[in-house]
Design an enzyme around this catalytic site. Structure first.
Site, PDB file in Angstrom:
ATOM      1  N   HIS A 179       7.331  10.879  13.899  1.00 22.45           N
ATOM      2  CA  HIS A 179       7.235   9.572  14.531  1.00 22.45           C
ATOM      3  C   HIS A 179       6.595   9.653  15.919  1.00 22.45           C
ATOM      4  O   HIS A 179       5.698   8.903  16.268  1.00 22.45           O
ATOM      5  CB  HIS A 179       8.643   8.984  14.612  1.00 22.45           C
ATOM      6  CG  HIS A 179       8.690   7.634  15.201  1.00 22.45           C
ATOM      7  ND1 HIS A 179       9.028   7.423  16.502  1.00 22.45           N
ATOM      8  CD2 HIS A 179       8.390   6.430  14.678  1.00 22.45           C
ATOM      9  CE1 HIS A 179       8.953   6.137  16.744  1.00 22.45           C
ATOM     10  NE2 HIS A 179       8.579   5.511  15.655  1.00 22.45           N
ATOM     11  N   GLU A 420      -8.932   1.652  -4.632  1.00 26.66           N
ATOM     12  CA  GLU A 420      -8.388   2.978  -4.330  1.00 26.66           C
ATOM     13  C   GLU A 420      -8.154   3.812  -5.586  1.00 26.66           C
ATOM     14  O   GLU A 420      -7.498   4.844  -5.530  1.00 26.66           O
ATOM     15  CB  GLU A 420      -7.110   2.865  -3.485  1.00 26.66           C
ATOM     16  CG  GLU A 420      -6.047   1.945  -4.044  1.00 26.66           C
ATOM     17  CD  GLU A 420      -4.833   1.798  -3.114  1.00 26.66           C
ATOM     18  OE1 GLU A 420      -4.661   2.613  -2.199  1.00 26.66           O
ATOM     19  OE2 GLU A 420      -4.063   0.846  -3.327  1.00 26.66           O
ATOM     20  N   ASP A 444      -6.044   7.190  -1.038  1.00 26.12           N
ATOM     21  CA  ASP A 444      -5.749   7.376  -2.459  1.00 26.12           C
ATOM     22  C   ASP A 444      -7.022   7.651  -3.255  1.00 26.12           C
ATOM     23  O   ASP A 444      -7.028   8.492  -4.149  1.00 26.12           O
ATOM     24  CB  ASP A 444      -5.044   6.138  -3.022  1.00 26.12           C
ATOM     25  CG  ASP A 444      -3.550   6.194  -2.763  1.00 26.12           C
ATOM     26  OD1 ASP A 444      -2.953   7.262  -3.012  1.00 26.12           O
ATOM     27  OD2 ASP A 444      -2.987   5.193  -2.296  1.00 26.12           O
ATOM     28  N   CYS A 491      -9.955   0.578   4.763  1.00 30.30           N
ATOM     29  CA  CYS A 491      -8.734   0.764   5.559  1.00 30.30           C
ATOM     30  C   CYS A 491      -8.145   2.158   5.401  1.00 30.30           C
ATOM     31  O   CYS A 491      -7.128   2.469   6.003  1.00 30.30           O
ATOM     32  CB  CYS A 491      -7.702  -0.304   5.210  1.00 30.30           C
ATOM     33  SG  CYS A 491      -7.208  -0.276   3.488  1.00 30.30           S
TER      34      CYS A 491
HETATM   35  C1  PEP Z   1      -5.295   4.198   1.148  1.00 29.18           C
HETATM   36  O1  PEP Z   1      -4.899   4.621   0.052  1.00 29.18           O
HETATM   37  O2  PEP Z   1      -6.369   4.526   1.676  1.00 29.18           O
HETATM   38  C2  PEP Z   1      -4.458   3.261   1.916  1.00 29.18           C
HETATM   39  C3  PEP Z   1      -4.886   2.683   3.012  1.00 29.18           C
HETATM   40  O3  PEP Z   1      -3.211   3.052   1.449  1.00 29.18           O
HETATM   41  P1  PEP Z   1      -1.961   4.000   1.748  1.00 29.18           P
HETATM   42  O4  PEP Z   1      -2.414   5.108   2.668  1.00 29.18           O
HETATM   43  O5  PEP Z   1      -0.929   3.121   2.347  1.00 29.18           O
HETATM   44  O6  PEP Z   1      -1.634   4.481   0.367  1.00 29.18           O
HETATM   45 MG    MG Z   2      -3.233   3.649  -0.947  1.00 27.58          MG
END
Ligand code: PEP
Ligand code: MG
Length: 529
Positions: A179, A420, A444, A491
């Site tokens: 954290h 993803e 992912d 993202c």
């Molecule tokens: C991703 O898979 O890139 C994503 C932003 O989702 P998370 O990291 O929350 O799985």
């Molecule tokens: Mg993801």
């Protein structure tokens, strides 16, 4: 001069300062063990004092709100009381229960649950301190620019520390996903963590250079080392100043606007992201609301969080991703089955579509918040058109219900899909015809394309977002979105890597959603292209 080294890069920044070695030793008040009843009473008193302390801190801190729920969990008190019943003193029983519960959580190979182990340690440390004469502030005496050196930094320590005073952190324990490492990164503070016993070589008052880029700590540096540090620090400061100058500005590439939004996992992070110059929130990870709770959050509870996040966005867009659990994220009270291949199993939209009532409670909360600002909804882990269609029809049902109830919402709320999975890449054109935007989840996507677990160090060399296969997939996704005339954002972590910015801009990506600490560096990189 001594050099201490670890392999974990927790927060890439430079600092030099005086070591402040944290001592958490509590006065061991001589205690003659009483009867079982007396020891029980000692413990229950310390528990209620701890609870009251946490409650007074919980109003404006997500960490303490989570601690409050954990301290109220029967499992915690029962584990101590059962040890007292076996003949241990309140102090011994608390220490033993702490060790047991922390080990239980740490044994699970899961970033989020490991973070919970730190919270549990933190709560038990508070109870232990209250059993032996009260909680002390271990940071009393920290001076401007000091480097805090500790065995471990607990989540609740953040409420006691004035981060604007701290030069950096050095710890024996912890990892890049602890954290406080995340907080250090978000505040651009130098941190070297996981040094183990090497930390014992540092004394309070020693001069330290903390090189978070190379995960090195120099104790009592010589003149040459100090001079080279000062040079690097000057370069870092100049770059930082240049980056900050563009952080709040709108950036563009060859006349085309490029947006740099941020990823956030709490309302507090939304506030910080907007203050740091984010053009909105491109990924609001709604699962934190479920993970910080002991039972499913109600529609009303969720609405309050989304509504606060909309206000914090100050008119800028807020993209709320629906529940993304399973895989590496657990929510104990939902009783998700243990699976052989959790990343290929029951996760994200698959759970939402199977638990329609729970999904609709979330959709209604999101829709209600959409009446208050530019809210968008996004579905994770989509692999086929039918999933998207079902999710959209449930959204329509929720709209109908709200309309019938006379509750306000945005009739034209934008609907997006996380790209993803390889399947989503291959059907990107069909998905693009049926939604308003894409957001590429490279975290992912890379693991599924390369068949390499994102958390397994043994295959880390294969988990390569720059591999030809991934780059080809990115091009396919962006092209599909552009041809259909819908927005395409990214993202996943790749968007935060300023070394990738030029490649992504060349691939015609115009929307980035990044970590708070990367807003300035990504905007700066774009402004220089
Ligand atoms: C991703 O898979 O890139 C994503 C932003 O989702 P998370 O990291 O929350 O799985
Ligand atoms: Mg993801």
């Amino acid at each position: 001069m001594k050099t201490l080294q670890t392999s974990v890069v927790a927060s890439a920044a430079l600092a030099m300062g005086r070591a402040f070695v944290v001592s958490r030793a509590v006065d061991s008040v001589a205690h003659i063990k009483g009867t079982e009843e007396e020891e029980q009473e000692l413990f229950t008193n310390a528990l209620s004092v701890s609870r009251a302390q946490i409650e007074s801190l919980a109003t404006d801190s997500d960490i303490f709100a989570a601690h409050l729920e954990m301290i109220d969990d029967d499992m915690l008190s029962e584990s101590v009381l059962s040890k007292i019943a076996e003949g241990e003193s309140a102090c011994e029983a608390t220490a033993a229960a702490a060790e047991q519960m922390v080990a239980m959580f740490e044994a699970i190979d899961d970033e989020y649950l490991a973070a919970r182990a730190a919270d549990i340690k933190d709560i038990f440390a508070r109870i232990s301190a209250n059993l032996s004469g009260g909680v002390q502030n271990p940071f009393e005496g920290v001076e401007q620019g000091d480097i805090v050196v500790a065995e471990e930094i607990y989540p609740s320590d953040m409420a006691l520390l004035d981060l604007s005073k701290i030069g950096g952190f050095v710890t024996a324990q912890g990892s890049a996903t602890s954290h406080f490492s995340i907080i250090a990164r978000n505040h651009s503070l130098a941190a070297v963590v996981g040094l183990g016993e090497q930390v014992g070589q540092i004394n309070s008052g020693d001069t330290l250079i903390v090189d978070g880029y190379q995960a090195v700590v120099v104790v009592e540096p010589d003149e040459t080392t100090v001079n080279s540090y000062l040079n690097r620090k000057l370069q870092e400061q100049n770059l930082h100043n240049e980056q900050q100058a563009v952080a709040a500005m709108a950036v563009s590439y060859r006349g085309q606007s490029v947006t740099v939004t941020a990823n956030a996992g709490s309302v507090e992070e939304v506030e910080r992201a907007i203050a740091a110059g984010a053009d909105g929130i491109g990924l609001f990870r709604s699962e934190f609301i479920y993970m910080q709770s002991n039972s499913e959050p109600t529609e009303e509870e969720q609405y309050r969080v989304y509504s606060a996040a909309v206000r914090a966005c100050q008119g800028k867009p807020l993209t709320i991703r629906t529940l993304d659990i399973g895989g590496d994220k657990e929510v104990p009270y939902l009783g998700l089955p243990k699976e052989e291949n959790p990343f290929l199993g029951w996760r994200a939209i698959r759970i939402s579509l199977d638990c329609k009532e729970m999904f609709c409670r979330q959709l209604r909360a999101i829709l209600r918040a959409s009446a208050e600002g530019d809210v968008r909804v996004m579905f994770p882990m989509i692999v086929d058109v039918a999933e998207l269609e079902t999710a959209k029809s449930l959204l329509e049902e929720c709209k109908e219900q709200l309309k019938a109830e006379g509750v306000a919402y945005d009739e034209n709320i934008k609907v997006g899909v996380m790209i993803e999975t390889p399947a989503a890449v291959l059907i990107a054109e069909q998905l693009a015809e049926r939604c308003d935007f894409f957001s590429i989840g490279t975290n992912d996507l890379v693991q599924y394309i390369m068949a390499a677990d994102r958390a397994n160090v043994k295959v880390a060399h294969l988990y390569n977002p720059y591999s030809d296969a991934v780059v080809r997939a990115l091009t396919m996704i962006i092209t599909a979105a552009n041809s259909a005339g819908i927005e395409c954002s990214m993202c996943g972590e790749l968007a935060s890597d300023s070394n990738a910015t030029e490649m992504l801009i060349s691939a015609r990506l115009r929307k980035f959603s990044v970590n708070i600490g990367a807003i300035a560096s990504v905007k700066y990189t774009i402004s220089k292209l």
